[in-house]
Write a protein that holds these residues in place. Structure first.
Motif, PDB file in Angstrom:
ATOM      1  N   PRO A  59      29.049 -15.656  68.992  1.00 10.51           N
ATOM      2  CA  PRO A  59      29.101 -16.323  70.304  1.00 10.51           C
ATOM      3  C   PRO A  59      30.520 -16.690  70.728  1.00 10.51           C
ATOM      4  CG  PRO A  59      27.370 -17.266  68.930  1.00 10.51           C
ATOM      5  CD  PRO A  59      28.158 -16.370  68.053  1.00 10.51           C
ATOM      6  N   THR A  87      28.550  -7.095  76.202  1.00 12.77           N
ATOM      7  CA  THR A  87      27.271  -7.777  76.010  1.00 12.77           C
ATOM      8  C   THR A  87      27.388  -9.207  76.517  1.00 12.77           C
ATOM      9  OG1 THR A  87      26.776  -6.431  74.065  1.00 12.77           O
ATOM     10  CG2 THR A  87      25.545  -8.477  74.324  1.00 12.77           C
ATOM     11  N   PRO A 141      18.568  -7.093  70.266  1.00 11.73           N
ATOM     12  CA  PRO A 141      17.995  -7.518  71.551  1.00 11.73           C
ATOM     13  C   PRO A 141      16.909  -6.558  72.025  1.00 11.73           C
ATOM     14  CG  PRO A 141      20.399  -7.548  71.621  1.00 11.73           C
ATOM     15  CD  PRO A 141      20.010  -6.838  70.365  1.00 11.73           C
ATOM     16  N   SER A 148      26.081 -12.954  76.965  1.00 10.62           N
ATOM     17  CA  SER A 148      25.224 -13.933  76.306  1.00 10.62           C
ATOM     18  C   SER A 148      25.413 -15.282  76.992  1.00 10.62           C
ATOM     19  CB  SER A 148      25.578 -14.025  74.817  1.00 10.62           C
ATOM     20  OG  SER A 148      26.935 -14.397  74.655  1.00 10.62           O
ATOM     21  N   GLN A 182      21.482  -8.577  64.916  1.00 15.75           N
ATOM     22  CA  GLN A 182      20.765  -9.035  66.103  1.00 15.75           C
ATOM     23  C   GLN A 182      20.314  -7.805  66.887  1.00 15.75           C
ATOM     24  OE1 GLN A 182      23.253 -11.730  68.304  1.00 15.75           O
ATOM     25  NE2 GLN A 182      23.044 -13.377  66.798  1.00 15.75           N
ATOM     26  N   ASP A 185      20.094 -13.947  73.146  1.00 17.12           N
ATOM     27  CA  ASP A 185      19.636 -15.193  73.763  1.00 17.12           C
ATOM     28  C   ASP A 185      19.180 -14.998  75.201  1.00 17.12           C
ATOM     29  OD1 ASP A 185      22.140 -14.555  74.586  1.00 17.12           O
ATOM     30  OD2 ASP A 185      23.079 -16.461  74.054  1.00 17.12           O
ATOM     31  N   LEU A 186      19.570 -13.894  75.845  1.00 17.24           N
ATOM     32  CA  LEU A 186      19.174 -13.639  77.228  1.00 17.24           C
ATOM     33  C   LEU A 186      18.026 -12.643  77.347  1.00 17.24           C
ATOM     34  CD1 LEU A 186      22.647 -13.445  79.017  1.00 17.24           C
ATOM     35  CD2 LEU A 186      21.114 -15.399  78.781  1.00 17.24           C
ATOM     36  N   GLY A 205      22.605 -10.111  75.671  1.00 19.63           N
ATOM     37  CA  GLY A 205      22.535 -10.526  74.283  1.00 19.63           C
ATOM     38  C   GLY A 205      21.145 -11.009  73.894  1.00 19.63           C
ATOM     39  N   GLY A 218      32.170 -13.597  72.089  1.00 19.66           N
ATOM     40  CA  GLY A 218      31.633 -13.287  73.414  1.00 19.66           C
ATOM     41  C   GLY A 218      32.206 -14.183  74.490  1.00 19.66           C
ATOM     42  N   GLY A 260      14.205 -15.684  76.945  1.00 19.33           N
ATOM     43  CA  GLY A 260      15.422 -15.025  77.406  1.00 19.33           C
ATOM     44  C   GLY A 260      15.525 -15.027  78.921  1.00 19.33           C
TER      45      GLY A 260
END
Length: 638
Positions: free
Chosen positions: A574, A501, A269, A503, A267, A132-133, A130, A577, A447
């Motif tokens: 989120p 995905t 990635p 996250s 978003q 954030d990663l 995701g 997920g 990330g």
């Protein structure tokens, strides 16, 4: 008593092997790559493009790990970033030439998995990461719902004029009042007839009589249900169009979802070029239908490269080969209808079972097409798609008869070509304008830091739980720790199979699943202790412990699964997920905690006919008070 049949061991062994294979790609990391995708809706990326890329790299003495067609793009993987940058320049020159004005292909830097080809051949791919990663771009976009309702009101006004004219109901004018439509009448009888007709023809509109005397009016407003339907249709079409555009950026797993009634979260990635992303997302596309000039003067002008006849212009039909005389199409500048009049385009089959494209026009477009086609039977009509001010011919069929609100495009096309043409006709401009109200960029270093911290938290959590179980339950604790590792392996394998995905909330869910999964083994171990405490022989205690703990384990996991399904159904982003990993973890934990740990216990103790003790830690019996008695109980259990 404590023996599994051979087939159960085989099933568990196969599950272990499959879990290992499909978890393996997640540990190879990523390698630099080049992704080639279409920059225009009329340009298709196929195996011929892959061959051109491979040939260009070979001529430049660049050896890629592989060049393969994946979906609607071509990807080439390289060993290092320097080779990647050199390959980008080579591929760009080979596909787009020296022209930078309107390149047909997007050649973008990307990252792909380093996993070997034999894993890819088994469809074993790593999980997507995701935003954030992996880092990337986050947009929050506001949809102009007022513009969508205004567009609906304009379409409704045109349809009303057509319906009233066809029924010979005279009115004194139709005007818009905001999002409402007002029809003026001169007499009550005509207004009553029109009211009855319109209530049948337009059930989504609430009609209200107004005025008196010679100023009679009929006011129509969309019902609340119809307003919601218009808004939902607008945001869904915008999301679909955004998906088509984002695919050109080469994003592995974009997140495009609705937030609230009128907002869309995008978003991307792995994308760091915010300006390029905004350019593609905000791009406009329009559709026009024009008559083709197939006259002698136009054909000679194309053949000789001279000036075109007055009132015409030339476009290219990119679906035709370069040596096809019909590749250059001369069309009249006068626009017959635009994409705003096209309601839908779907692939289908005609009466002879040949592939076709079925088009549906609105009332205004149907009237124009009827008048135009009646006078131009036997001539061609070009459908032109404009992107960034440049147009290309999608198709130029002959008019075989009088057209209405529904007509079909047929000819020598395959089912895939019909599907592609329908997609091009639908992929026009956005249903309603959007503007970016929030924009964030997450760097790749942040990330990577999130990944390292997430892996560390799961690893140390697993180690701490395993150490505690081994110390407290001894050999049964070892079995529980191995089963917990099997659970983690299965969970990662299922997530990889589903191409989910991952996250930060997903990593948190994995850590939570580990704690929940070990609860089942604690229940089983304590139940076995209770049976030993009650005086049952070890083999019977093991059997009774697993059998009687199963009902409690099932109840607790089902109730937790219900909560997880609620998060999955009503959550988004989120929360969703987290819910996906949470629900899958519950299912895999029931398999590992009960079946797999039981298989290990059966292998270790099940074949011993005269089992006198089991290694399950201290079994405290009621009434024991001294250290010697406690030690004796421990020795008996162990």
């Amino acid at each position: 008593m404590n023996r599994y049949p051979l087939w159960k061991y085989v099933v568990l062994l196969v599950a272990l092997l499959v879990g290992f294979i499909y978890t393996l790609p997640n540990f190879f990391g990523e390698a630099p790559a080049i992704q080639v995708s279409s920059a225009k809706a009329t340009v298709k990326v196929d195996d011929a493009v892959r061959e051109r890329v491979a040939q260009a790299l070979t001529q430049a003495n660049i050896a890629p790990d592989f060049v393969q067609l994946e979906g609607s793009s071509v990807r080439a993987r390289f060993g290092d970033p320097d080779t990647q940058l050199k390959a980008r320049d080579v591929i760009t020159r080979a596909l787009n030439g020296q022209s930078s004005d309107s390149p047909p292909y997007i050649v973008a830097l990307n990252l792909v998995s380093r996993s070997p080809q034999w894993l890819s051949a088994l469809h074993a791919f790593p999980m997507y990461l995701g935003l954030d990663l992996r880092g990337g771009v986050h947009f929050l976009m506001q949809v102009d719902m007022k513009a969508a309702l205004t567009k609906k009101a304009e379409s409704l006004t045109t349809d009303l004029r057509t319906v009233l004219r066809d029924k010979n109901l005279r009115h004194a004018g139709i005007a818009r009042d905001g999002d409402d439509v007002v029809i003026n009448f001169r007499d009550e009888a005509t207004r009553t007839q029109a009211s009855n007709l319109l209530r049948d023809q337009f059930p989504d509109v609430a009609w209200t009589p107004q005025g008196s005397g010679s100023e009679l009016r009929l006011s129509g407003a969309l019902t609340p249900k119809a307003v919601i339907a218009v808004q939902d249709a607008a945001i869904k079409q915008n999301i679909t169009t955004l998906h088509n555009r984002v695919n050109e950026l080469g994003v592995a797993e974009p997140v495009i979802l609705q937030q609230g009634r009128d907002r869309v979260v995008v978003q991307l990635p792995g994308v760091q070029d915010t300006a390029k992303a905004k350019e593609i997302i905000g791009r406009t596309a329009t559709l026009e239908m024009r008559l083709v000039d197939d006259g002698t003067e136009a054909r000679e002008a194309v053949r000789q490269g001279t000036a075109l006849p007055f009132g015409t212009e030339r476009f290219v039909n990119s679906s035709r080969p370069a040596d096809d005389p019909e590749r250059d199409v001369v069309v009249k500048k006068q626009v017959v209808v635009t994409g705003d009049n096209l309601n839908d385009a779907q692939p289908g089959f005609d009466e002879n079972h040949n592939p076709s494209v079925n088009l549906t026009m609105d009332a205004k477009g149907a009237r124009i097409m009827k008048d135009m086609s009646r006078d131009n039977i036997g001539k061609r009509m070009a459908i032109i798609l404009f992107e960034e001010g440049k147009g290309e011919v999608v198709t130029a069929p002959y008019i075989r008869g009088e057209l209405g609100n529904r007509f079909s495009i047929t000819g020598s096309m395959s089912a895939q070509q019909a599907s592609d043409t329908a997609l091009l006709l639908r992929a026009g401009s956005l249903a309603a304008p959007m503007k970016i109200i929030e924009e964030r960029t997450i760097g790749p270093s942040l990330g990577k830091d999130n990944i390292d911290k997430g892996i560390a938290s799961v690893t140390w959590g697993f180690v701490a739980v395993a150490i505690f179980m081994c110390l407290y339950y001894m050999m049964f604790g070892v079995f529980s720790a191995i089963a917990l590792g099997f659970n983690l392996l299965l969970l990662l394998a299922v997530l990889s199979m589903l191409q989910a995905t991952l996250s930060l909330p997903g990593i948190a869910a994995i850590a939570l699943v580990l704690g929940m999964a070990i609860d089942a083994n604690v229940l089983i171990n304590e139940r076995v202790r209770e049976e030993l405490r009650a005086g049952l022989p070890p083999q019977q205690a093991i059997h009774a412990g697993y059998e009687r703990a199963w009902a409690t384990i099932l109840d607790s996991n089902v109730t937790t699964l219900i909560a997880g399904l609620a998060l999955l159904a009503f959550g988004s982003g989120p929360i969703k997920g987290f819910a996906v990993v949470h629900c899958l973890g519950i299912v895999t934990s029931m398999i590992s905690s009960v079946m797999f740990s039981r298989a290990l216990v059966n292998l270790w103790y099940g074949r011993r006919k005269r089992l006198k003790s089991v290694s399950i830690g201290t079994v405290w019996k009621p009434g024991t008070t001294g250290a010697a008695e406690a030690a004796a109980d421990t020795a008996e259990a162990n």
